[in-house]
Design a protein around this motif. Structure first.
Motif, PDB file in Angstrom:
ATOM      1  N   GLY A  69       7.329   1.983  11.224  1.00  0.00           N
ATOM      2  CA  GLY A  69       6.732   0.668  11.375  1.00  0.00           C
ATOM      3  C   GLY A  69       6.023   0.199  10.115  1.00  0.00           C
ATOM      4  N   LEU A  70       5.350   1.107   9.435  1.00  0.00           N
ATOM      5  CA  LEU A  70       4.655   0.737   8.195  1.00  0.00           C
ATOM      6  C   LEU A  70       5.647   0.378   7.086  1.00  0.00           C
ATOM      7  N   VAL A  71       6.754   1.108   6.992  1.00  0.00           N
ATOM      8  CA  VAL A  71       7.787   0.771   6.005  1.00  0.00           C
ATOM      9  C   VAL A  71       8.368  -0.600   6.320  1.00  0.00           C
ATOM     10  N   MET A  75       0.837  -1.171   0.000  1.00  0.00           N
ATOM     11  CA  MET A  75       0.000   0.000   0.000  1.00  0.00           C
ATOM     12  C   MET A  75       0.886   1.240   0.000  1.00  0.00           C
ATOM     13  N   LYS A  76       0.476   2.243  -0.741  1.00  0.00           N
ATOM     14  CA  LYS A  76       1.200   3.508  -0.787  1.00  0.00           C
ATOM     15  C   LYS A  76       0.463   4.518   0.090  1.00  0.00           C
ATOM     16  N   ILE A  77       1.163   5.041   1.097  1.00  0.00           N
ATOM     17  CA  ILE A  77       0.569   5.931   2.085  1.00  0.00           C
ATOM     18  C   ILE A  77       1.366   7.230   2.139  1.00  0.00           C
ATOM     19  N   ILE A 136      11.868   5.866   3.882  1.00  0.00           N
ATOM     20  CA  ILE A 136      10.721   6.765   3.764  1.00  0.00           C
ATOM     21  C   ILE A 136      11.100   7.949   2.892  1.00  0.00           C
ATOM     22  N   SER A 137      10.289   8.224   1.874  1.00  0.00           N
ATOM     23  CA  SER A 137      10.491   9.406   1.037  1.00  0.00           C
ATOM     24  C   SER A 137      10.019  10.627   1.814  1.00  0.00           C
ATOM     25  N   ARG A 138      10.773  11.722   1.694  1.00  0.00           N
ATOM     26  CA  ARG A 138      10.387  12.966   2.366  1.00  0.00           C
ATOM     27  C   ARG A 138      10.290  14.089   1.359  1.00  0.00           C
TER      28      ARG A 138
END
Length: 160
Positions: free
Chosen positions: A27-29, A1-3, A55-57
């Protein structure tokens, strides 16, 4: 899933909500989700709390994330958020705290991207901030879900 998660700042704020935010995103990553974080900060620096490097920022760099926003800054943020989210096409967007989810609620009007607000403030806070409460109530109408820290807090919000 992409969030996509949106929070006002990770550069200047080091409270409990920011710690929870970093823990949830990391945690999701770790569970295999693709996570992108958008902040209102002018530039990305290393956050106070650990954030998984996968994580992309993205920073909006529109106004100050610390000082009160002008109407023009809010409008620029809304347009930039709408553009990024439209290009990224996430499965869901999460606005962390009212400073993010209220702007997102209006920025995403007409888009079919599900929006979750994550509220970390008790309703009593707004007794002294009636304009903010008006915005939270108006923006809350457009949320798909709102998460809060307890049932007592949930019962204080009119749009559940």
């Amino acid at each position: 899933m992409k969030i996509i998660f949106v929070i006002k700042s990770l550069n200047s704020a080091v409270g409990g909500a920011e710690r929870v935010f970093c823990n949830v995103c990391s945690g999701l990553v770790a569970r295999g989700h693709r996570v992108m974080i958008i902040t209102f900060d002018a530039s990305a620096i290393t956050p106070f709390y650990y954030l998984d490097p996968r994580i992309s920022r993205f920073t909006l760099a529109a106004g100050s994330a610390v000082n009160a926003s002008t109407i023009a800054e809010v409008f620029v943020r809304m347009m930039r958020l709408r553009k990024i989210i439209g290009l990224e096409k996430p499965n869901v967007v999460v606005g962390f705290m009212h400073s993010s989810y209220v702007i997102l609620a209006f920025a995403l009007l007409g888009m079919r991207t599900p929006l979750i607000g994550s509220e970390h403030t008790v309703r009593e806070y707004y007794h002294r901030h009636s304009f903010q409460y008006l915005l939270v109530t108006a923006g809350g109408i457009f949320l798909d879900k709102l998460t809060v820290l307890s049932k007592k807090i949930r019962d204080g919000y009119p749009f559940f």
